[in-house]
Scaffold this motif. Structure first.
Motif, PDB file in Angstrom:
ATOM      1  N   ARG A 157       0.830  -1.184   0.000  1.00 30.41           N
ATOM      2  CA  ARG A 157       0.000   0.000   0.000  1.00 30.41           C
ATOM      3  C   ARG A 157       0.864   1.233   0.000  1.00 30.41           C
ATOM      4  N   LYS A 158       0.499   2.145  -0.864  1.00 29.11           N
ATOM      5  CA  LYS A 158       1.350   3.317  -0.981  1.00 29.11           C
ATOM      6  C   LYS A 158       1.126   4.287   0.177  1.00 29.11           C
ATOM      7  N   SER A 159      -0.135   4.527   0.523  1.00 27.60           N
ATOM      8  CA  SER A 159      -0.326   5.680   1.392  1.00 27.60           C
ATOM      9  C   SER A 159      -0.623   5.366   2.840  1.00 27.60           C
ATOM     10  N   TYR A 160      -1.336   4.272   3.157  1.00 27.87           N
ATOM     11  CA  TYR A 160      -1.629   4.043   4.565  1.00 27.87           C
ATOM     12  C   TYR A 160      -2.015   2.599   4.773  1.00 27.87           C
ATOM     13  N   ASN A 161      -1.942   2.192   6.008  1.00 25.65           N
ATOM     14  CA  ASN A 161      -2.312   0.852   6.381  1.00 25.65           C
ATOM     15  C   ASN A 161      -3.830   0.788   6.539  1.00 25.65           C
ATOM     16  N   PRO A 162      -4.485  -0.124   5.854  1.00 23.16           N
ATOM     17  CA  PRO A 162      -5.953  -0.149   5.881  1.00 23.16           C
ATOM     18  C   PRO A 162      -6.540  -0.636   7.202  1.00 23.16           C
ATOM     19  N   TRP A 163      -5.732  -1.255   8.042  1.00 26.62           N
ATOM     20  CA  TRP A 163      -6.305  -1.869   9.240  1.00 26.62           C
ATOM     21  C   TRP A 163      -6.924  -0.822  10.164  1.00 26.62           C
ATOM     22  N   GLY A 164      -6.216   0.296  10.372  1.00 26.06           N
ATOM     23  CA  GLY A 164      -6.732   1.330  11.260  1.00 26.06           C
ATOM     24  C   GLY A 164      -8.027   1.925  10.736  1.00 26.06           C
ATOM     25  N   LEU A 165      -8.098   2.041   9.418  1.00 22.53           N
ATOM     26  CA  LEU A 165      -9.292   2.587   8.773  1.00 22.53           C
ATOM     27  C   LEU A 165     -10.490   1.671   9.022  1.00 22.53           C
ATOM     28  N   HIS A 166     -10.219   0.374   8.915  1.00 20.48           N
ATOM     29  CA  HIS A 166     -11.223  -0.652   9.142  1.00 20.48           C
ATOM     30  C   HIS A 166     -11.727  -0.565  10.598  1.00 20.48           C
ATOM     31  N   CYS A 167     -10.803  -0.445  11.558  1.00 22.88           N
ATOM     32  CA  CYS A 167     -11.186  -0.337  12.980  1.00 22.88           C
ATOM     33  C   CYS A 167     -11.975   0.937  13.225  1.00 22.88           C
ATOM     34  N   HIS A 168     -11.542   2.010  12.566  1.00 23.84           N
ATOM     35  CA  HIS A 168     -12.162   3.303  12.782  1.00 23.84           C
ATOM     36  C   HIS A 168     -13.612   3.308  12.305  1.00 23.84           C
ATOM     37  N   ARG A 169     -13.826   2.722  11.129  1.00 26.09           N
ATOM     38  CA  ARG A 169     -15.207   2.646  10.617  1.00 26.09           C
ATOM     39  C   ARG A 169     -16.090   1.859  11.564  1.00 26.09           C
ATOM     40  N   GLN A 170     -15.580   0.734  12.031  1.00 24.46           N
ATOM     41  CA  GLN A 170     -16.385  -0.090  12.932  1.00 24.46           C
ATOM     42  C   GLN A 170     -16.714   0.682  14.203  1.00 24.46           C
ATOM     43  N   HIS A 171     -15.709   1.418  14.676  1.00 26.81           N
ATOM     44  CA  HIS A 171     -15.864   2.168  15.919  1.00 26.81           C
ATOM     45  C   HIS A 171     -16.905   3.283  15.757  1.00 26.81           C
ATOM     46  N   LEU A 172     -16.824   4.018  14.645  1.00 24.85           N
ATOM     47  CA  LEU A 172     -17.813   5.079  14.381  1.00 24.85           C
ATOM     48  C   LEU A 172     -19.215   4.485  14.305  1.00 24.85           C
ATOM     49  N   ASN A 173     -19.326   3.339  13.637  1.00 22.95           N
ATOM     50  CA  ASN A 173     -20.643   2.706  13.508  1.00 22.95           C
ATOM     51  C   ASN A 173     -21.202   2.313  14.868  1.00 22.95           C
ATOM     52  N   ARG A 174     -20.334   1.714  15.693  1.00 22.31           N
ATOM     53  CA  ARG A 174     -20.785   1.299  17.026  1.00 22.31           C
ATOM     54  C   ARG A 174     -21.236   2.516  17.827  1.00 22.31           C
ATOM     55  N   MET A 175     -20.414   3.570  17.784  1.00 21.52           N
ATOM     56  CA  MET A 175     -20.739   4.760  18.575  1.00 21.52           C
ATOM     57  C   MET A 175     -22.030   5.411  18.088  1.00 21.52           C
ATOM     58  N   SER A 176     -22.180   5.481  16.768  1.00 19.98           N
ATOM     59  CA  SER A 176     -23.340   6.212  16.257  1.00 19.98           C
ATOM     60  C   SER A 176     -24.621   5.417  16.460  1.00 19.98           C
ATOM     61  N   SER A 177     -24.512   4.087  16.503  1.00 18.33           N
ATOM     62  CA  SER A 177     -25.746   3.327  16.693  1.00 18.33           C
ATOM     63  C   SER A 177     -26.140   3.304  18.174  1.00 18.33           C
ATOM     64  N   LYS A 178     -25.150   3.468  19.055  1.00 20.02           N
ATOM     65  CA  LYS A 178     -25.447   3.368  20.486  1.00 20.02           C
ATOM     66  C   LYS A 178     -25.730   4.702  21.159  1.00 20.02           C
ATOM     67  N   HIS A 179     -25.073   5.772  20.710  1.00 14.53           N
ATOM     68  CA  HIS A 179     -25.118   7.010  21.491  1.00 14.53           C
ATOM     69  C   HIS A 179     -25.534   8.195  20.640  1.00 14.53           C
ATOM     70  N   ASN A 180     -26.104   9.207  21.299  1.00 18.31           N
ATOM     71  CA  ASN A 180     -26.399  10.408  20.529  1.00 18.31           C
ATOM     72  C   ASN A 180     -25.138  11.269  20.443  1.00 18.31           C
ATOM     73  N   GLU A 181     -25.225  12.316  19.636  1.00 14.36           N
ATOM     74  CA  GLU A 181     -24.024  13.089  19.329  1.00 14.36           C
ATOM     75  C   GLU A 181     -23.423  13.808  20.540  1.00 14.36           C
ATOM     76  N   ASN A 182     -24.267  14.216  21.476  1.00  9.51           N
ATOM     77  CA  ASN A 182     -23.706  15.046  22.547  1.00  9.51           C
ATOM     78  C   ASN A 182     -23.049  14.251  23.659  1.00  9.51           C
ATOM     79  N   LYS A 183     -23.198  12.929  23.633  1.00 13.47           N
ATOM     80  CA  LYS A 183     -22.607  12.137  24.703  1.00 13.47           C
ATOM     81  C   LYS A 183     -21.080  12.264  24.667  1.00 13.47           C
ATOM     82  N   LEU A 184     -20.508  12.518  25.842  1.00 13.12           N
ATOM     83  CA  LEU A 184     -19.044  12.616  25.921  1.00 13.12           C
ATOM     84  C   LEU A 184     -18.452  11.253  26.257  1.00 13.12           C
TER      85      LEU A 184
END
Length: 394
Positions: A157-184
């Motif tokens: 891969r030229k520009s970045y390792n895809p693994w972190g991107l994969h984890c990040h997407r999963q994490h955003l999905n989990r957070m957005s399905s469980k919590h509203n935006e203002n939760k800290l």
């Protein structure tokens, strides 16, 4: 204004050098990464034995993070320095101020980001997270045209390792399905241990013969035991969890993930270790001695830590993939006695969410263990032996 805005809020980017793990690591500033706070890990960092400090990332405090949707419906994570910090948890105003200054400085100077196309990373990401649409991340990860070569292999891969991107997407999905935006959410701020490398070659090793924490359910425990039995964790006390190696001849990074590492035999493990130390056309034998010396130093520290069990923790081995030309010259100008480390290798322990030890605040009645972590020691000893044997034969 949403929570914490107007306080030099920081837009968190995916950390492009994440090669393993399943928790999303985010980039806070050039020298700092952050990850969701787990009390057991915080407890470890807060009472870290002095002797271990040189082998762990520096702990920099806690930051509050919330989800935010931009006008296009893309999800982003915003950190609010100095907001909602619990008492005594590193909420030092000086630290917060330092981060604000650092952020202002690094935001203006696109420093060192040219090689890793950040706009490309962020774009891929934005394209992949429209509105609330939950992604089938596994599919997305393997079929994203930016991440795949024509043959569908795990390409270089030229520009970045895809693994972190994969984890990040999963994490955003989990957070957005469980919590509203203002939760800290509280995140740990940790030193970015690869910030000083131009082309960081990183090997992520899961150490020890046991991976499950004391708190694991029976089902999880069985799953982890099986993974250990079916991988080099059982035979060697160590398995490969992720890797990126800069290929100086092509200018690409070669990336491997944990699924690749799990399937390796002991001989395959040895060959992959060898591949990790080939950042161009030949084995970087100049790196072997400094890596082994640092592993031996770590080994003597671990042997002295009574009651500690580093279940599921990882060990990173890091070096700069672009240094072979310079390091040859450096050897001439710095005799070995100089005490400098011309090949700039590093060895760091990370991921302490399942680490247990006597006196841990997060675990009022822990399972108490005697003596050092023998599974971890077994893995380190084998790793050292294998590295020492690499120069002999292919």
């Amino acid at each position: 204004l949403g929570p914490g805005e107007g306080r030099a809020a920081v837009l968190l980017q995916p950390f492009v050098h994440q090669v393993g793990g399943h928790t999303s690591m985010l980039s806070y500033d050039e020298h700092t990464v952050c990850k969701p706070l787990v009390s057991q890990e915080l407890s470890f960092y807060e009472s870290l034995p002095l002797a271990m400090r040189q082998f762990t990332p520096q702990y920099k405090g806690i930051v509050s993070v919330h989800l935010k949707k931009d006008s296009l419906g893309n999800l982003t994570l915003i950190a609010s320095p100095g907001l909602g910090q619990p008492d005594g948890a590193g909420g030092d105003p000086a630290v917060t101020l330092w981060h604000k200054c650092k952020w202002a400085a690094s935001a203006s100077s696109e420093h060192g980001l040219v090689k890793w196309s950040h706009s490309q990373v962020t774009k891929t990401f934005k394209d992949s997270c429209p509105g609330k649409m939950l992604l089938r991340t596994d599919l997305q990860y393997h079929t994203d045209s930016l991440l795949e070569d024509a043959n569908g292999n795990q390409p270089e891969r030229k520009s970045y390792n895809p693994w972190g991107l994969h984890c990040h997407r999963q994490h955003l999905n989990r957070m957005s399905s469980k919590h509203n935006e203002n939760k800290l959410h509280q995140f740990l701020l940790l030193e970015n241990v690869v910030s000083k490398y131009s082309f960081p070659c990183i090997l992520d090793l899961k150490m020890g013969t046991r991976q499950h924490g004391d708190d694991a359910s029976e089902e999880k425990k069985a799953r982890h035991i099986k993974k250990c039995e079916q991988s080099t964790s059982a035979s060697l006390g160590v398995r490969i969890c992720g890797m990126q190696v800069y290929q100086a001849d092509t200018g690409h990074f070669l990336c491997k993930d944990k699924y690749y590492g799990r399937k390796l035999s002991p001989e395959g493990f040895r060959q992959t270790l060898r591949q990790f130390l080939c950042s161009g056309n030949q084995l970087r034998t100049d790196l072997l001695e400094p890596i082994v010396l640092r592993l031996k130093a770590l080994l003597s520290v671990i042997r002295k830590q009574s009651s500690y069990r580093f279940y599921s923790s990882s060990l990173l081995i890091i070096y700069d993939g672009q240094e072979h030309k310079e390091s040859a010259d450096l050897h001439l100008s710095f005799p070995k006695t100089h005490g400098s480390n011309p090949s700039r290798v590093d060895v760091r322990m990370i991921d302490f969410a399942h680490t247990t030890f006597k006196g841990s605040k997060s675990n009022p009645n822990p399972t108490l263990y005697d003596g050092p972590d023998h599974g971890y020691i077994f893995g380190l000893e084998n790793l050292i032996k294998i590295l020492q044997s690499l120069p002999e034969g292919k």
